[in-house]
Each structure stands twice: as structure tokens, then as C-alpha cells.
Motif scaffolding. Structure first.
Motif, PDB file in Angstrom:
ATOM      1  N   ARG A 211      41.440   2.760  19.388  1.00  0.00           N
ATOM      2  CA  ARG A 211      42.076   2.257  20.605  1.00  0.00           C
ATOM      3  C   ARG A 211      41.450   0.910  20.952  1.00  0.00           C
ATOM      4  O   ARG A 211      40.239   0.835  21.217  1.00  0.00           O
ATOM      5  CB  ARG A 211      41.902   3.237  21.767  1.00  0.00           C
ATOM      6  N   ALA A 212      42.252  -0.124  20.943  1.00  0.00           N
ATOM      7  CA  ALA A 212      41.743  -1.469  21.221  1.00  0.00           C
ATOM      8  C   ALA A 212      41.102  -1.518  22.609  1.00  0.00           C
ATOM      9  O   ALA A 212      41.663  -1.022  23.584  1.00  0.00           O
ATOM     10  CB  ALA A 212      42.885  -2.484  21.134  1.00  0.00           C
ATOM     11  N   GLY A 213      39.899  -2.079  22.667  1.00  0.00           N
ATOM     12  CA  GLY A 213      39.203  -2.224  23.937  1.00  0.00           C
ATOM     13  C   GLY A 213      38.376  -1.030  24.343  1.00  0.00           C
ATOM     14  O   GLY A 213      37.591  -1.115  25.302  1.00  0.00           O
ATOM     15  N   ASP A 214      38.517   0.092  23.628  1.00  0.00           N
ATOM     16  CA  ASP A 214      37.738   1.281  23.939  1.00  0.00           C
ATOM     17  C   ASP A 214      36.362   1.170  23.291  1.00  0.00           C
ATOM     18  O   ASP A 214      36.251   0.924  22.085  1.00  0.00           O
ATOM     19  CB  ASP A 214      38.467   2.522  23.416  1.00  0.00           C
TER      20      ASP A 214
ATOM     21  N   GLU B 142      35.423   0.925  19.262  1.00  0.00           N
ATOM     22  CA  GLU B 142      34.793  -0.277  18.715  1.00  0.00           C
ATOM     23  C   GLU B 142      33.518   0.071  17.959  1.00  0.00           C
ATOM     24  O   GLU B 142      33.220  -0.507  16.904  1.00  0.00           O
ATOM     25  CB  GLU B 142      34.502  -1.283  19.838  1.00  0.00           C
TER      26      GLU B 142
ATOM     27  N   LYS C 230      42.285  -5.742  11.585  1.00  0.00           N
ATOM     28  CA  LYS C 230      42.003  -5.121  12.874  1.00  0.00           C
ATOM     29  C   LYS C 230      43.226  -5.224  13.777  1.00  0.00           C
ATOM     30  O   LYS C 230      43.798  -6.308  13.932  1.00  0.00           O
ATOM     31  CB  LYS C 230      40.803  -5.788  13.535  1.00  0.00           C
TER      32      LYS C 230
ATOM     33  N   ARG D  42      45.592  -5.735  16.934  1.00  0.00           N
ATOM     34  CA  ARG D  42      45.441  -6.640  18.072  1.00  0.00           C
ATOM     35  C   ARG D  42      45.436  -5.892  19.403  1.00  0.00           C
ATOM     36  O   ARG D  42      44.975  -6.419  20.418  1.00  0.00           O
ATOM     37  CB  ARG D  42      46.574  -7.667  18.063  1.00  0.00           C
ATOM     38  N   GLY D  43      45.967  -4.700  19.415  1.00  0.00           N
ATOM     39  CA  GLY D  43      46.010  -3.939  20.651  1.00  0.00           C
ATOM     40  C   GLY D  43      46.593  -2.569  20.413  1.00  0.00           C
ATOM     41  O   GLY D  43      46.978  -2.205  19.296  1.00  0.00           O
ATOM     42  N   GLY D  44      46.641  -1.781  21.474  1.00  0.00           N
ATOM     43  CA  GLY D  44      47.245  -0.469  21.391  1.00  0.00           C
ATOM     44  C   GLY D  44      46.380   0.557  20.681  1.00  0.00           C
ATOM     45  O   GLY D  44      45.172   0.372  20.488  1.00  0.00           O
ATOM     46  N   CYS D  45      47.025   1.636  20.264  1.00  0.00           N
ATOM     47  CA  CYS D  45      46.341   2.742  19.583  1.00  0.00           C
ATOM     48  C   CYS D  45      46.896   2.871  18.174  1.00  0.00           C
ATOM     49  O   CYS D  45      48.114   2.787  17.969  1.00  0.00           O
ATOM     50  CB  CYS D  45      46.555   4.031  20.361  1.00  0.00           C
TER      51      CYS D  45
END
Length: 291
Positions: free
Chosen positions: A197-200, A204, A221, A223-226
Motif C-alpha cells: 500500500r503506497a504511503g503505508d 514501505e 514501484k 505510484r499509488g494505491g494498493c
């Protein structure tokens, strides 16, 4: 009993056929192993001096400094017979995944089934690894030579779970080292999967560990989302060679135990008359099994 052996007369009984076949397999393994060492090798992880040694079903991971030693064994039905052990595995997996916001359940029935698979020894396809420091269970992980959904020659590890109370003590590293060491006895590559999950923060950290430190390649990688990351890495040729030799030693030990059991039950006269080899090929037959 003895009467059953004698009643067969001069022809070979089923047990004698089995003994002759095992002796032949052992002679083939001896020819392949040659004059090399007959003990499992000791591997050093160059980055920090960690040492890994022992057979695939009992890997000793020795860390430098205060982290000491962790032993990773392949679980068997004997572990399932320990009072409360199945519940301990089930609770450990639940707590490990819940601690990072994930949901993963292993019932006591599933735990028992996974442990029973280890009874097949070197012939087992799927096993459950158990990490211990002393008598304390730290975590578990699963390895499979042929899970049915990877490419040919590609093994798999998963169900990596460490008790939250023992995280950051080397347990996860020890489990991965033992898992990949076992897979190297047969496989040419390894596959793992995980949810990203991007940003999690946890995602990361997983990506950094799996795809940087452990060397897996999951592609670009997101760019966003799951997304579901399917990651692969090749097993180095040197590790494969060590693994193949270690497997031969483990199969040799298994066959030697089976020969000893058969000889113990056989009357001396029949034991002496049983052929020691069949054929002269120095290669293991393709259809040889590990029963």
C-alpha cells in the motif's frame, strides 16, 4: 517375524528387495559425493558475519554480538504432540499479523497438518520451519519446493510470522536464511508475495526488506494505491551447488537409517545373502523416490 522371512525360501522378499534397492542407492550417492566432506557446510553472511550451518531440517544461525544463536527446525508431528504447541503456533501467527494491521489465521488443525508434512524428511514438498531460542518458540515460516503456481524450478516461502515480543531479535532473518537454504537443495529460484500500500509505513518497510536487503525483484514501484507484489530472485549457482550436496547427505542419512531398520528385523542368513547393489550406474535413477 522370522517365520515370514524363512517361508519365502530362496527368492527375495519384499523387504529384501527394498534393502537391496536402498543399498544400491547408497552406492550411487557415495559415487556422486566422492571424497568431499560429509558434514554440512558452514556459510558466512559477509555483510555482518552471521554464520549458518547444519542440515536443512535443523539450521543453526549464529549472529555476532548479543543476539546469539537461533535454531530453525523443520516441524514434525512430534511437535504437534507437545501440549499447547498447536495453540501456540495459531496464537503466534494471529498476533504477528494483527500487530501490523493484517489478518492471518492458522487453526490448530492447519498447524497440525503443516507439521505432519515434515515427517517425510528430505522427501517433503511443503514444511513449516520453527525458530527457537533455547526452548522458546520465536516464529515460523513455510517453504514449498513446488507449490503449483510458480514456474518450474521455482520454490516458495511464506507465512513468515514472528512473535511481536521477539521481533527485531534476528528471528525473521534466521527463518528466511533457513527457508532459502532448504529451497536451494532443489530450486533454482524463489518466489514470495506481499500486499503493498503506497504511503503505508509497514508496506514501505516490507518493500525495503524484501526488494532491497533480501534481493527480490517485484518490478517497478507502484505510484499509488494498493497492489499485490509478486517477487522473484535467482538462487546463486554456488548456493545451489552447496544445496545439492547437502541434500545428498540428508538423503544418504535417511537411507542409512532405513537400511539399519530393515537389517535389524532380518534374520542374519537372509541379511548376508541380500545383494548390496543393483546395476552399476553412478547417477541416481530419475524415478528413485525418498520413501
Amino acid at each position: 517375524g522370522r517365520e515370514a522371512w524363512v517361508s519365502k525360501g530362496p527368492s527375495l522378499s519384499e523387504e529384501e528387495e527394498r534393502l537391496a534397492k536402498l543399498r544400491h542407492k547408497l552406492s550411487q550417492i557415495d559415487a556422486i559425493l566422492g571424497d568431499g566432506p560429509r558434514e554440512p557446510d558452514v556459510e558466512k553472511i559477509a555483510s555482518d558475519g552471521t554464520e549458518v550451518s547444519g542440515p536443512s531440517d535443523r539450521t543453526l544461525v549464529r549472529f555476532p554480538g548479543e543476539r546469539g544463536e537461533i535454531v530453525v527446525v523443520v516441524g514434525t508431528s512430534k511437535h504437534a504432540q507437545i501440549p499447547g504447541f498447536l495453540e501456540r503456533i495459531s496464537r503466534l501467527v494471529d498476533e504477528a499479523y494483527s500487530a501490523v494491521g493484517k489478518r492471518k489465521r492458522v487453526s490448530t488443525y492447519d498447524a497440525a497438518h503443516r507439521l505432519e508434512m515434515g515427517d517425510a524428511g528430505p522427501g517433503a514438498n511443503r514444511v513449516l520451519h520453527l525458530a527457537f531460542r533455547g526452548e522458546e518458540l520465536l516464529g515460523c515460516a513455510s517453504t514449498t519446493f513446488d507449490p503449483g503456481w510458480t514456474d518450474e524450478g521455482c520454490g516458495h516461502w511464506g507465512l513468515l510470522a514472528v512473535d511481536p515480543a521477539h521481533q527485531r531479535t534476528g528471528a525473521a532473518t534466521a527463518l528466511v536464511l533457513a527457508a532459502e537454504r532448504r529451497l536451494a537443495t532443489i530450486s533454482e529460484a524463489i518466489q514470495i508475495e506481499y500486499e503493498y500500500r503506497a504511503g503505508d509505513d509497514f508496506s514501505e518497510r516490507l518493500m525495503k526488506w524484501y526488494e532491497q536487503r533480501l534481493g527480490f525483484d517485484g518490478g517497478p514501484k507502484p505510484r499509488g494505491g494498493c497492489s499485490f507484489r509478486r517477487c522473484l530472485k535467482d538462487i546463486p549457482e554456488e548456493a545451489q551447488q552447496r544445496g545439492r550436496r547437502r541434500r545428498l547427505l540428508e538423503v544418504q542419512a535417511l537411507f542409512e537409517r532405513q537400511v539399519a531398520d530393515l537389517e535389524e528385523a532380518m534374520p542374519p542368513a537372509r541379511k548376508a545373502s541380500t545383494p548390496s547393489t543393483r546395476g552399476t550406474d553412478a547417477e541416481m535413477d530419475e524415478d528413485d523416490d525418498l520413501d
